[in-house]
Scaffold this motif. Structure first.
Motif, PDB file in Angstrom:
ATOM      1  N   ILE A 228       0.834  -1.208   0.000  1.00 52.00           N
ATOM      2  CA  ILE A 228       0.000   0.000   0.000  1.00 52.00           C
ATOM      3  C   ILE A 228       0.863   1.250   0.000  1.00 52.00           C
ATOM      4  N   LEU A 229       2.043   1.184   0.590  1.00 51.89           N
ATOM      5  CA  LEU A 229       2.944   2.338   0.586  1.00 51.89           C
ATOM      6  C   LEU A 229       3.413   2.638  -0.838  1.00 51.89           C
ATOM      7  N   ASP A 230       3.756   1.574  -1.575  1.00 49.33           N
ATOM      8  CA  ASP A 230       4.173   1.753  -2.973  1.00 49.33           C
ATOM      9  C   ASP A 230       3.041   2.319  -3.822  1.00 49.33           C
ATOM     10  N   ILE A 231       1.815   1.907  -3.515  1.00 48.95           N
ATOM     11  CA  ILE A 231       0.669   2.423  -4.274  1.00 48.95           C
ATOM     12  C   ILE A 231       0.446   3.902  -3.953  1.00 48.95           C
ATOM     13  N   LEU A 232       0.511   4.261  -2.673  1.00 43.72           N
ATOM     14  CA  LEU A 232       0.342   5.660  -2.288  1.00 43.72           C
ATOM     15  C   LEU A 232       1.418   6.538  -2.927  1.00 43.72           C
ATOM     16  N   MET A 233       2.631   6.019  -3.023  1.00 40.49           N
ATOM     17  CA  MET A 233       3.733   6.783  -3.607  1.00 40.49           C
ATOM     18  C   MET A 233       3.737   6.696  -5.136  1.00 40.49           C
ATOM     19  N   GLN A 234       2.753   5.973  -5.698  1.00 45.41           N
ATOM     20  CA  GLN A 234       2.578   5.813  -7.146  1.00 45.41           C
ATOM     21  C   GLN A 234       3.724   5.045  -7.793  1.00 45.41           C
ATOM     22  N   LYS A 235       4.451   4.271  -6.998  1.00 43.37           N
ATOM     23  CA  LYS A 235       5.448   3.352  -7.549  1.00 43.37           C
ATOM     24  C   LYS A 235       4.754   2.193  -8.237  1.00 43.37           C
ATOM     25  N   ILE A 236       3.583   1.863  -7.778  1.00 44.61           N
ATOM     26  CA  ILE A 236       2.674   0.895  -8.391  1.00 44.61           C
ATOM     27  C   ILE A 236       1.422   1.662  -8.801  1.00 44.61           C
ATOM     28  N   PRO A 237       0.942   1.484 -10.052  1.00 45.71           N
ATOM     29  CA  PRO A 237       1.326   0.448 -11.017  1.00 45.71           C
ATOM     30  C   PRO A 237       2.472   0.820 -11.945  1.00 45.71           C
ATOM     31  N   ASP A 238       2.885   2.094 -11.995  1.00 43.72           N
ATOM     32  CA  ASP A 238       3.908   2.501 -12.961  1.00 43.72           C
ATOM     33  C   ASP A 238       5.006   3.280 -12.244  1.00 43.72           C
ATOM     34  N   PRO A 239       6.195   2.685 -12.080  1.00 39.50           N
ATOM     35  CA  PRO A 239       7.283   3.358 -11.367  1.00 39.50           C
ATOM     36  C   PRO A 239       7.683   4.699 -11.971  1.00 39.50           C
ATOM     37  N   VAL A 240       7.365   4.912 -13.237  1.00 40.12           N
ATOM     38  CA  VAL A 240       7.696   6.185 -13.883  1.00 40.12           C
ATOM     39  C   VAL A 240       7.003   7.341 -13.177  1.00 40.12           C
ATOM     40  N   ASN A 241       5.840   7.074 -12.582  1.00 41.67           N
ATOM     41  CA  ASN A 241       5.050   8.125 -11.937  1.00 41.67           C
ATOM     42  C   ASN A 241       5.328   8.257 -10.439  1.00 41.67           C
ATOM     43  N   GLU A 242       6.352   7.548  -9.946  1.00 39.97           N
ATOM     44  CA  GLU A 242       6.605   7.550  -8.500  1.00 39.97           C
ATOM     45  C   GLU A 242       6.864   8.963  -7.982  1.00 39.97           C
ATOM     46  N   LEU A 243       6.186   9.296  -6.903  1.00 39.10           N
ATOM     47  CA  LEU A 243       6.387  10.587  -6.239  1.00 39.10           C
ATOM     48  C   LEU A 243       7.697  10.563  -5.454  1.00 39.10           C
ATOM     49  N   PRO A 244       8.355  11.715  -5.291  1.00 41.73           N
ATOM     50  CA  PRO A 244       9.680  11.738  -4.651  1.00 41.73           C
ATOM     51  C   PRO A 244       9.633  11.673  -3.132  1.00 41.73           C
ATOM     52  N   VAL A 245       8.839  10.762  -2.612  1.00 41.95           N
ATOM     53  CA  VAL A 245       8.679  10.666  -1.151  1.00 41.95           C
ATOM     54  C   VAL A 245       9.989  10.260  -0.489  1.00 41.95           C
ATOM     55  N   MET A 246      10.650   9.261  -1.041  1.00 44.11           N
ATOM     56  CA  MET A 246      11.880   8.774  -0.416  1.00 44.11           C
ATOM     57  C   MET A 246      12.957   9.854  -0.412  1.00 44.11           C
ATOM     58  N   ASN A 247      12.993  10.670  -1.449  1.00 42.70           N
ATOM     59  CA  ASN A 247      13.974  11.754  -1.505  1.00 42.70           C
ATOM     60  C   ASN A 247      13.716  12.809  -0.435  1.00 42.70           C
ATOM     61  N   LYS A 248      12.494  12.880   0.025  1.00 41.21           N
ATOM     62  CA  LYS A 248      12.116  13.880   1.024  1.00 41.21           C
ATOM     63  C   LYS A 248      12.011  13.282   2.427  1.00 41.21           C
ATOM     64  N   THR A 249      12.492  12.045   2.583  1.00 45.73           N
ATOM     65  CA  THR A 249      12.420  11.358   3.872  1.00 45.73           C
ATOM     66  C   THR A 249      13.811  11.234   4.477  1.00 45.73           C
ATOM     67  N   VAL A 250      13.918  11.637   5.723  1.00 44.52           N
ATOM     68  CA  VAL A 250      15.172  11.489   6.474  1.00 44.52           C
ATOM     69  C   VAL A 250      14.978  10.339   7.458  1.00 44.52           C
ATOM     70  N   LEU A 251      15.704   9.238   7.247  1.00 42.08           N
ATOM     71  CA  LEU A 251      15.621   8.088   8.141  1.00 42.08           C
ATOM     72  C   LEU A 251      16.540   8.272   9.341  1.00 42.08           C
ATOM     73  N   ASN A 252      16.322   7.454  10.357  1.00 46.42           N
ATOM     74  CA  ASN A 252      17.119   7.529  11.593  1.00 46.42           C
ATOM     75  C   ASN A 252      17.105   8.945  12.177  1.00 46.42           C
ATOM     76  N   ALA A 253      15.968   9.595  12.065  1.00 48.24           N
ATOM     77  CA  ALA A 253      15.833  10.983  12.537  1.00 48.24           C
ATOM     78  C   ALA A 253      14.744  11.034  13.611  1.00 48.24           C
ATOM     79  N   GLU A 254      15.074  10.559  14.795  1.00 51.57           N
ATOM     80  CA  GLU A 254      14.124  10.568  15.905  1.00 51.57           C
ATOM     81  C   GLU A 254      13.903  12.000  16.381  1.00 51.57           C
TER      82      GLU A 254
END
Length: 520
Positions: free
Chosen positions: A233-259
């Motif tokens: 469902i995360l991939d669908i929300l980010m539009q990686k599914i059904p077409d990765p070409v349309n993926e939104l840049p969510v991961m680029n805007k996410t900072v991990l290990n940032a408590e």
């Protein structure tokens, strides 16, 4: 003299040109939609946080930042590789179809599968199989009590446990083979079934009069993801599914290990300063907080400056939030499923004496809260153990090797008389009592009723200078679909739409702007 006049005119024209450029630039900037530059920080990248981020991005908000304490996105949606399969250590099923935003997204994508009729057997700790017909009748009665909870609790304004226990004892009388010992074992088992739905330590902690607040989505309650997991469902929300070409840049805007350790909204400029555990600072016009209710319970006093309003603290303290755990076991064969059932498994019954003995051993206390063993759809060599309520918290204190040995003990104790039990070749389990979650999902407790707490109060944003500065999402802020992923997604959308609506009202009227300045 002529040359001087020419230079003077040229200088004046240059100055006026600079002024004109500045004026035009400022006018254009003032007409830019605020969505394009307003800074939004989302705390937490669970289903709610991802839903909020994607909704904002699709509506012109380009300056979105997600701060995630873990080293992955998803929150309590956690799909991992185990053996040859993908398994869900957190959310696993889509609960219902009609009115379920997750199901409505995926219904036509051929990614999910409906469950088969449930098949279940019940075993005692001595390995005896309980009469299947009798157990089905009793289980159906228990399910009917849940379905008719509003009427059942009209005359019982106490806990679900008290209401259900009285009703179940009435039905036990119909079965003369049920002695007092067996009745007590069954009541404990139904207690564990109830706390698998509402993750309290006991069904005596669950408020009967608030139970109807949860609204079930009609349809199949155990829609599964086939060979995939709920992180789809995360991939669908980010539009990686059904077409990765349309993926939104969510991961680029996410900072991990940032408590996030501090959200300071005390400034007079109406902005918030967010600080992480390693000292990084982020300035935001708006903060959407999607951390779990368990984290809010533990950290709200130190997390927010100024402190949250009293009504909100009241609901943080008063709403119920508990624990559950799953253990996945992999085998070389399918000894546990000779009939190739797709949906079902084996419940287990402990005696009171056995539970008391287990309770005296800190390493084994969790075992009394094990509800049973179940097959995993589309993953034929796997069994999972569901550990209800308090057991999920107790088991976090036990090592993996010890849990593995204890699972082998449970399998042999309950099933070896009827199956050729083999040892698992692998084990993986969830651990939701850790710092960044402090549990699994919310419910309505007796304390919820006593303090008049509500998800609505928890969800209300904090305003400053007539602007929403701190917003709250997550399953616990959903009035009627709390404890679910679809409830969490809906709250992420809700908070994004709150900002979208706010800035639509703030859009400047720039359609008739003209730049006809006269140079004097």
């Amino acid at each position: 003299m002529l040359a001087f006049r020419v230079q003077l005119v040229s200088f004046k024209m240059l100055c006026r040109g600079i002024f004109l450029f500045y004026l035009i630039t400022e006018t254009i900037a003032s007409c830019a939609p605020p969505q394009s530059y307003k800074r939004i920080v989302i705390v937490g990248s669970g289903a709610s946080g991802i839903a909020a981020a994607t909704k904002l991005m699709l509506n012109g908000f380009h300056n979105v930042q997600i701060l995630e304490a873990e080293n992955r996105i998803g929150g309590r949606v956690n799909t991992v590789k185990f053996d040859d399969y993908l398994v869900d250590l957190g959310a696993q099923w889509i609960h219902g179809e009609k009115g379920n935003v997750v199901y409505e997204i995926v219904a036509n994508m051929n990614l999910t599968d409906h469950s088969d009729p449930y098949k279940e057997e019940v075993f005692t700790s001595s390995g005896e199989l309980i009469d299947s017909t009798m157990m089905k009748n009793l289980t159906d009665i228990y399910i009917e009590l849940i379905d008719d909870i509003i009427n059942v609790t009209v005359a019982c304004q106490r806990s679900v446990g008290e209401c259900f226990e009285a009703k179940l004892k009435e039905h036990f009388a119909v079965f003369p083979e049920l002695n007092e010992t067996m009745q007590e074992q069954l009541l404990w088992n139904f207690n564990m079934m109830q706390t698998s739905l509402d993750p309290a330590d006991s069904w005596y902690d669950i408020a009967a009069q608030e139970y109807g607040e949860y609204q079930t989505c009609d349809g199949d309650q155990t829609v599964n993801w086939k060979e995939r997991g709920y992180s789809t469902i995360l991939d669908i929300l980010m539009q990686k599914i059904p077409d990765p070409v349309n993926e939104l840049p969510v991961m680029n805007k996410t900072v991990l290990n940032a408590e996030v350790t501090k959200i300071d909204y005390s400034g007079e400029d109406g902005k918030a300063k967010i600080t992480t555990h390693d000292g990084r600072e982020f300035i935001a016009d708006h903060v959407i907080v999607t951390v779990s209710l368990g984290v809010l319970k533990e950290q709200h006093e130190t997390l927010f400056n100024p402190p949250l309003p009293e009504y909100k603290v009241n609901s943080i303290k008063g709403l119920g939030y508990g624990y559950a755990c799953k253990i996945f076991l992999a085998f070389n064969d399918t000894w546990f499923n000779p009939e190739n059932m797709k949906n079902g498994g084996y419940r287990i019954l402990w005696s009171k004496e056995e539970r008391e003995e287990l309770d005296r051993d800190p390493k084994r206390r969790w075992m009394a809260y094990a509800l049973g063993f179940w097959v995993v759809e589309h993953k034929p060599r796997l069994l999972y153990v569901w550990v209800s309520g308090k057991g999920g918290r107790l088991m976090d204190k036990v090592t993996d090797d010890e849990v593995y040995d204890q699972c082998v003990e449970l399998l042999n104790k309950f099933l070896s008389k009827h199956f050729n039990v083999s040892k698992p070749i692998g084990m993986i389990r969830s651990k939701w009592y850790q710092k960044h979650f402090r549990g699994t999902y919310s419910y309505r407790s007796l304390e919820t009723v006593r303090t008049n707490s509500s998800a609505k109060q928890l969800s209300e944003p904090i305003l400053k200078m007539e602007k929403t500065v701190i917003l709250f999402g997550g399953e616990a802020t959903n009035n009627h679909q709390f404890s679910t992923v679809h409830g969490a997604v809906a709250t992420g959308w809700r908070e994004a739409e709150r900002l979208i609506d706010f800035y639509e009202k703030q859009l400047p009227e720039c359609d008739d702007v003209h730049f006809g300045f006269k140079l004097l």
